[in-house]
Enzyme design. Structure first.
Site, PDB file in Angstrom:
ATOM      1  N   HIS A   1       0.767  -1.044  -0.002  1.00 47.67           N
ATOM      2  CA  HIS A   1       0.005  -0.071  -0.165  1.00 47.67           C
ATOM      3  C   HIS A   1       1.006   1.441  -0.082  1.00 47.67           C
ATOM      4  O   HIS A   1       0.290   2.451   0.412  1.00 47.67           O
ATOM      5  CB  HIS A   1      -0.994   0.228   1.222  1.00 47.67           C
TER       6      HIS A   1
ATOM      7  N   HIS B   1      -7.517  -4.204  -0.884  1.00 49.03           N
ATOM      8  CA  HIS B   1      -6.771  -5.538  -1.285  1.00 49.03           C
ATOM      9  C   HIS B   1      -7.704  -6.273  -2.466  1.00 49.03           C
ATOM     10  O   HIS B   1      -7.423  -7.594  -2.730  1.00 49.03           O
ATOM     11  CB  HIS B   1      -6.936  -6.691   0.029  1.00 49.03           C
TER      12      HIS B   1
END
Length: 330
Positions: A56, A218
């Site tokens: 991320h 995700h």
């Protein structure tokens, strides 16, 4: 699989070694997976610790430094860090004024940070926790009970970090972080799936000509799939979904966030459409960030985060910050 890696098993360690070489202002413990601002612990200041699965970036390690996080704990790709990492980070940055854990609402992160808080307190470290749950797309998801934590994590870490740097006590820093989260909402859109190094193929199937509205960071399912939409249509959908839940009365901070594979040319065009919708809805924008801040590996797409602010929160947002991923005023 076309990735700029050696082998999947060393992706996180290799990235941490590269980060250490690029940012000598940080102390990067590659073996134990902890990133700490080099001047920690800072005397008479509350410390902020966050973390989560890798993939991320720049969240969270790229937000370590003066005016933001004191330390970050990167897990494996899309996998929560473990409590030992969090306790090690807390011990490295605690000045005796306490540590605030900033936790995205994903089941693994929540459980491990809760356990770490208990272990840290056993070692005499005072710990408070703030849960970030800003995603309006779904109530529950594959990885959460309740809303997911997404783009508002940046707002929480920046504003609470500024409060800590200003010398606010732990209770005050925690209250400010909670206020930021409560006044923030996000929604993401995926134009393509992401590919994890271990899997080597897309994590979910998104047929050509379709997009996922409300995707998680995700690749979790969102609200619905539709045929490909224009930037204007996506902005209408995303902003209205956020405003339906937030209903701001004050000006807002705006984050137009890339998911990792969408170029700035497209993000700035999308930002123009987001600004158009906000103006049509009579929402004043105080500050803007456009770019890749809370990503999902190589996913194409974007997310919109709004945070309703007041004079105090705006002042803390404008306060100086110096991290690899965010810096101004220094």
């Amino acid at each position: 699989m076309r990735m700029l890696i050696n082998v999947p098993e060393t992706v996180v360690a290799d990235a941490l070694r590269g980060m250490a070489a690029a940012h000598p202002e940080l102390t990067v413990d590659v073996e134990n997976r902890v990133i700490v601002r080099r001047d920690a612990p800072v005397a008479d200041q509350v410390a902020l610790v966050s973390g989560g699965g890798s993939g991320h970036e720049p969240l969270h390690g790229g937000f370590v430094g003066p005016g933001m996080l004191s330390a970050a704990c990167p897990g494996e790709v899309f996998t929560s860090p473990v409590p030992d990492q969090m306790v090690r980070a807390a011990a490295a940055v605690d000045s005796g004024k306490g540590v605030l854990f900033v936790v995205k609402n994903y089941t693994g992160d929540v459980l491990n940070f809760d356990m770490a808080a208990e272990l840290a307190e056993d070692e005499g470290i005072q710990v408070a926790k703030v849960l970030v749950d800003d995603d309006v797309a779904v109530t529950d998801s594959l990885y959460t009970a309740g809303r997911r934590g997404t783009g508002a994590t940046l707002f929480v870490e920046k504003i609470a970090g500024a409060a800590a740097d200003a010398g606010a006590p732990l209770e005050r820093v925690e209250a400010i972080a909670r206020r930021v989260n409560e006044n923030s909402r996000s929604l993401g859109v995926a134009l393509s799936a992401c590919t994890t190094p271990a899997k080597g193929s897309p994590t979910f199937e998104l047929p050509a000509g379709e997009l996922e509205l409300g995707v998680g960071i995700h690749g979790e399912p969102g609200r619905e799939r539709r045929a490909m939409m224009t930037s204007r249509e996506i902005a209408d959908f995303a902003v209205d979904a956020v405003l339906e839940d937030l209903r701001p009365r004050n000006p807002v901070l705006l984050l137009v966030n890339g998911m990792g594979a969408t170029p700035l040319l497209e993000l700035y065009g999308f930002h123009a459409e987001v600004q158009r919708v906000l103006a049509e809805r009579n929402v004043a924008v105080a500050r803007v960030l456009v770019g890749n801040y809370v990503t999902s590996l190589d996913m194409a797409g974007a997310s919109v985060t709004l945070c309703q602010i007041d004079e105090e929160l705006l002042g803390l947002w404008d306060a100086p910050v110096r991290t690899p991923g965010l810096r101004w005023g220094m």
